[in-house]
Design a protein around this motif. Structure first.
Motif, mmCIF file in Angstrom:
data_model
loop_
_atom_site.group_PDB
_atom_site.id
_atom_site.type_symbol
_atom_site.label_atom_id
_atom_site.label_comp_id
_atom_site.label_asym_id
_atom_site.label_seq_id
_atom_site.Cartn_x
_atom_site.Cartn_y
_atom_site.Cartn_z
ATOM 1 N N ALA A 220 7.984 -3.928 7.260
ATOM 2 C CA ALA A 220 8.568 -5.279 7.273
ATOM 3 C C ALA A 220 9.927 -5.239 6.563
ATOM 4 O O ALA A 220 10.033 -5.463 5.361
ATOM 5 C CB ALA A 220 7.641 -6.268 6.591
ATOM 6 N N LYS A 221 10.969 -4.987 7.339
ATOM 7 C CA LYS A 221 12.305 -4.822 6.769
ATOM 8 C C LYS A 221 12.993 -6.156 6.512
ATOM 9 O O LYS A 221 13.842 -6.259 5.629
ATOM 10 C CB LYS A 221 13.163 -3.975 7.709
ATOM 11 N N TYR A 222 12.647 -7.173 7.309
ATOM 12 C CA TYR A 222 13.282 -8.486 7.147
ATOM 13 C C TYR A 222 12.215 -9.563 6.971
ATOM 14 O O TYR A 222 11.134 -9.494 7.573
ATOM 15 C CB TYR A 222 14.151 -8.823 8.363
ATOM 16 N N VAL A 223 12.538 -10.537 6.161
ATOM 17 C CA VAL A 223 11.690 -11.703 5.961
ATOM 18 C C VAL A 223 12.528 -12.932 6.267
ATOM 19 O O VAL A 223 13.645 -13.070 5.756
ATOM 20 C CB VAL A 223 11.139 -11.780 4.525
ATOM 21 N N PRO B 160 4.192 -4.602 -1.579
ATOM 22 C CA PRO B 160 4.022 -3.184 -1.244
ATOM 23 C C PRO B 160 3.296 -2.964 0.085
ATOM 24 O O PRO B 160 3.636 -2.043 0.833
ATOM 25 C CB PRO B 160 3.206 -2.640 -2.429
ATOM 26 N N LEU B 161 2.327 -3.799 0.408
ATOM 27 C CA LEU B 161 1.601 -3.630 1.669
ATOM 28 C C LEU B 161 2.459 -4.053 2.853
ATOM 29 O O LEU B 161 2.447 -3.399 3.906
ATOM 30 C CB LEU B 161 0.299 -4.424 1.638
ATOM 31 N N LEU B 162 3.224 -5.145 2.694
ATOM 32 C CA LEU B 162 4.148 -5.527 3.765
ATOM 33 C C LEU B 162 5.203 -4.447 3.967
ATOM 34 O O LEU B 162 5.609 -4.175 5.098
ATOM 35 C CB LEU B 162 4.827 -6.855 3.425
ATOM 36 N N SER B 163 5.661 -3.860 2.893
ATOM 37 C CA SER B 163 6.663 -2.791 2.998
ATOM 38 C C SER B 163 6.086 -1.583 3.709
ATOM 39 O O SER B 163 6.769 -0.928 4.505
ATOM 40 C CB SER B 163 7.151 -2.403 1.596
ATOM 41 N N LEU B 164 4.830 -1.265 3.431
ATOM 42 C CA LEU B 164 4.147 -0.174 4.113
ATOM 43 C C LEU B 164 4.110 -0.418 5.619
ATOM 44 O O LEU B 164 4.210 0.517 6.418
ATOM 45 C CB LEU B 164 2.724 -0.052 3.558
ATOM 46 N N ALA B 165 4.021 -1.685 6.020
ATOM 47 C CA ALA B 165 3.943 -2.046 7.439
ATOM 48 C C ALA B 165 5.309 -2.147 8.099
ATOM 49 O O ALA B 165 5.417 -2.671 9.215
ATOM 50 C CB ALA B 165 3.189 -3.364 7.591
#
Length: 669
Positions: A489-492, A482-487
């Motif tokens: 971060a669309k691709y990993v 959830p925190l990466l998504s908030l930032a």
């Protein structure tokens, strides 16, 4: 000319794996290809031209370019502007090895008056300078040699030479990692070795220092302005100001001296013993090595005792004299060889030891080259090039890198923007944010509490090993999506399969362990010539847009309470509610719009423009790293930016607001 021939041979030998295959050659990963090289590439690409852009959005959701020393007149950046990346790197590497090797030898021959044989030993020993801080310390032997020779010229030639030499040094040296320590070492050299520390030397030295430092003044200003709010501000003292800590600091200095210059130390000790500890004309060179060891060990201890371990200087390392230890050790070794007399076996044994040490290092290099690839594998990957092309068609997005066999710096080199990276100075608030992103893995792997929690310059999705999860790492067990998504971060990107219901695999791969040993070996070899293709590239369906509107706000009394709440927040909570410290929300109206939109109409490094429309009060959130030098104007009127979710931008909006403009306005612009 024995030193010249020896230096060319040393350069060819030490750089062999990086020169031999052109663009398919090896490039050092640790401390270089995961940090400085991608950042130099970004600066050279036009994303950070002087007077145009002071914000670099490609690392850690945005950092100040000057505070990280990314200036376009630096030699690596200039090379990357003119040449393909692999060619620029090879010239950079040639300069690194040759200048440190040859001019260390010239210092021995011309000023210590050693034999050519001793100079050859110094040439080999002096080429072990690490890449830290660019190659200022590699260039330093030439600068020292040239400055010393200027002292014998007429005033006009001396002043012009000191000015030109300072400007030359500024192209290669860091204002905080290299220059202060090299300047002080030069004073000691002139006093102890050359006996030339007089008014003329000080006058020419002042011109040299001014010319070298002048191009870096805005960088120093930027560092000073950003340091109190950076992740470095939280760094505690390395040593306490106590007698036991003094002893440990001295031992560390001795350990550095041994690890960097073991051969020179042994030869110097043998020579001293042979001369019955009467070094004569070589006493200055031996004293310089001892002083350099002491300065490297005691720098941080003295910093604590002087009360400089807090405030803007908290993150400034005063042990950087260890970067001059290869030079000091090489000259001490050359002096020791002369003192040992006509014992050819000492020279032969010393050269054999240095060759064996470098060969052992190359064995590790070959392993790294095979498993992680060289320049083409990491910086000419068709998969990452394809992902970079998405920037032209997708709304703004960021990527995250699972750092098992990869480093986040590769993404930056392709022009991608990332949530992670290896960065020297970034927002202290973003440090706290990332600590929560990797909170589960910190609990699972306690060493990270010190490694990341104490320093934090590597914003990585750490994981000690993937061996326990051969079929795929469950992402939520280690990181907070959830925190990466908030930032945004669309691709990993990953070299190992990851598992999460929000991840859509875009590049299916045959499991690594399903390949035969021969297939794996062939794939590794092939990727060194075609670029890495064995990637698991995931699209994160949960990623939030770069800018979005939020209808409600929840306040917390301080940062500690906010981060605790953030660590357990679900994505739906974050989408509907802005988490903010109470002090930043006291005078704002209670939000509660029902309909709203926010569209990015212009996005540049130092400027963003949005058109907004909402039917009541709300909060505009932009997931760029919070920095006090960003300003906001809503329909032409200035409006405050507050730290939304602790680390990003938040702006209170009301019904009728239409145009929002952000611009980066640091005082050193």
């Amino acid at each position: 000319d024995s030193p010249l021939k020896a230096s060319l041979l040393v350069t060819a030998w030490l750089g062999l794996e990086s020169f031999l295959l052109g663009p398919f050659s090896y490039i050092p990963l640790a401390e270089f290809a995961d940090g400085p090289f991608p950042q130099f590439t970004a600066a050279a690409s036009g994303a950070a031209l002087p007077g145009a852009h002071y914000w670099l959005p490609g690392i850690a959701c945005g950092v100040d370019r000057l505070a990280n020393g990314l200036m376009t007149f630096q030699a690596p950046v200039l090379l990357l502007m003119l040449l393909p990346g692999w060619a620029a790197f090879q010239i950079f590497l040639f300069l690194h090895y040759f200048l440190s090797s040859y001019f260390t030898a010239r210092l021995a021959v011309d000023f210590l008056k050693t034999s050519p044989r001793a100079a050859v030993l110094a040439a080999f020993a002096g080429a072990s300078v690490p890449f830290t801080g660019g190659i200022g310390n590699s260039v330093f032997p030439f600068v020292l040699w040239a400055f010393d020779r200027l002292l014998d010229r007429d005033w006009r030639t001396g002043l012009a030479g000191a000015l030109g030499l300072g400007l030359f040094f500024s192209l290669f040296a860091s204002a905080v990692v290299t220059m202060p320590f090299c300047f002080l070492w030069t004073l000691a050299w002139l006093g102890l070795v050359r006996k030339k520390l007089n008014g003329r030397a000080l006058a020419l030295g002042a011109v040299f220092v001014a010319a070298a430092a002048a191009p870096h003044l805005r960088q120093l200003w930027a560092m000073w302005a950003n340091a109190p709010f950076s992740h470095r501000a939280g760094w505690g003292p390395v040593w306490e100001c106590t007698a036991p800590a003094l002893g440990r600091a001295l031992l560390q200095g001795l350990n550095w001296g041994w690890s960097v210059g073991a051969v020179g130390v042994c030869v110097a000790a043998l020579g001293l013993a042979q001369s019955r500890f009467r070094p004569g004309r070589f006493s200055g060179a031996l004293a310089m090595f001892a002083l350099t060891v002491l300065a490297a060990g005691l720098g941080e201890w003295l910093k604590t005792c002087a009360g400089l371990s807090t405030g803007p200087l908290a993150g400034l390392h005063l042990h950087r004299f260890y970067l001059i230890l290869p030079l000091a050790g090489a000259l001490a070794g050359a002096a020791g060889l002369e003192l040992a007399g006509n014992r050819r076996w000492v020279f032969a044994l010393a050269m054999a030891a240095m060759f064996a040490r470098s060969a052992h290092s190359k064995s590790k290099t070959l392993w790294e080259y095979f498993f992680q690839g060289g320049y083409a594998a990491n910086f000419q990957s068709p998969v990452l090039e394809d992902l970079a092309r998405r920037r032209a068609v997708d709304p703004p997005f960021r990527v995250a890198t699972f750092t098992h066999g990869l480093v986040p710096g590769y993404a930056l080199a392709y022009g991608l923007e990332s949530v992670d990276g290896y960065v020297g100075m970034y927002s202290g608030r973003y440090f706290n944010f990332w600590r929560e992103v990797i909170g589960p893995v910190i609990q699972r792997e306690p060493y990270l509490e010190d490694y990341f929690g104490r320093w934090g310059s590597q914003l990585y999705l750490f994981l000690h090993s993937v061996d326990d999860w051969p079929q795929g790492v469950r992402f939520a067990d280690h990181y907070r999506l959830p925190l990466l998504s908030l930032a945004n971060a669309k691709y990993v990107i990953s070299r190992h399969p990851l598992e999460d219901p929000n991840f859509k695999l875009l590049t299916p791969q045959k499991p690594w362990r399903a390949h035969s040993r021969n297939e794996r070996a062939w794939l590794r070899i092939k990727e060194n010539f075609t670029g890495q293709t064995y990637f698991y590239r995931y699209e994160n369906a949960a990623a939030l847009p770069r800018a979005f509107l939020v209808p409600t706000v929840k306040t917390w009394p301080d940062q500690a309470a906010l981060w605790k709440a953030m660590s357990g927040a679900a994505l739906e909570d974050l989408k509907k509610t802005v988490f903010v410290e109470e002090a930043f929300w006291k005078e704002n109206p209670a939000p509660g719009f029902r309909k709203g939109r926010a569209d990015l109409s212009a996005i540049e490094s130092d400027r963003l423009e949005l058109s907004v429309e909402l039917d009541g009060p709300g909060v505009l959130v932009v997931s760029n790293s919070f920095n006090r030098f960003w300003t906001c104007r809503v329909d032409g009127a200035e409006r405050r930016i507050f730290p939304a979710y602790g680390a990003f931008w938040g702006v209170a909006l009301d019904r009728g607001d239409r145009k929002v403009e952000f611009s980066y306005e640091p005082p050193y612009r």
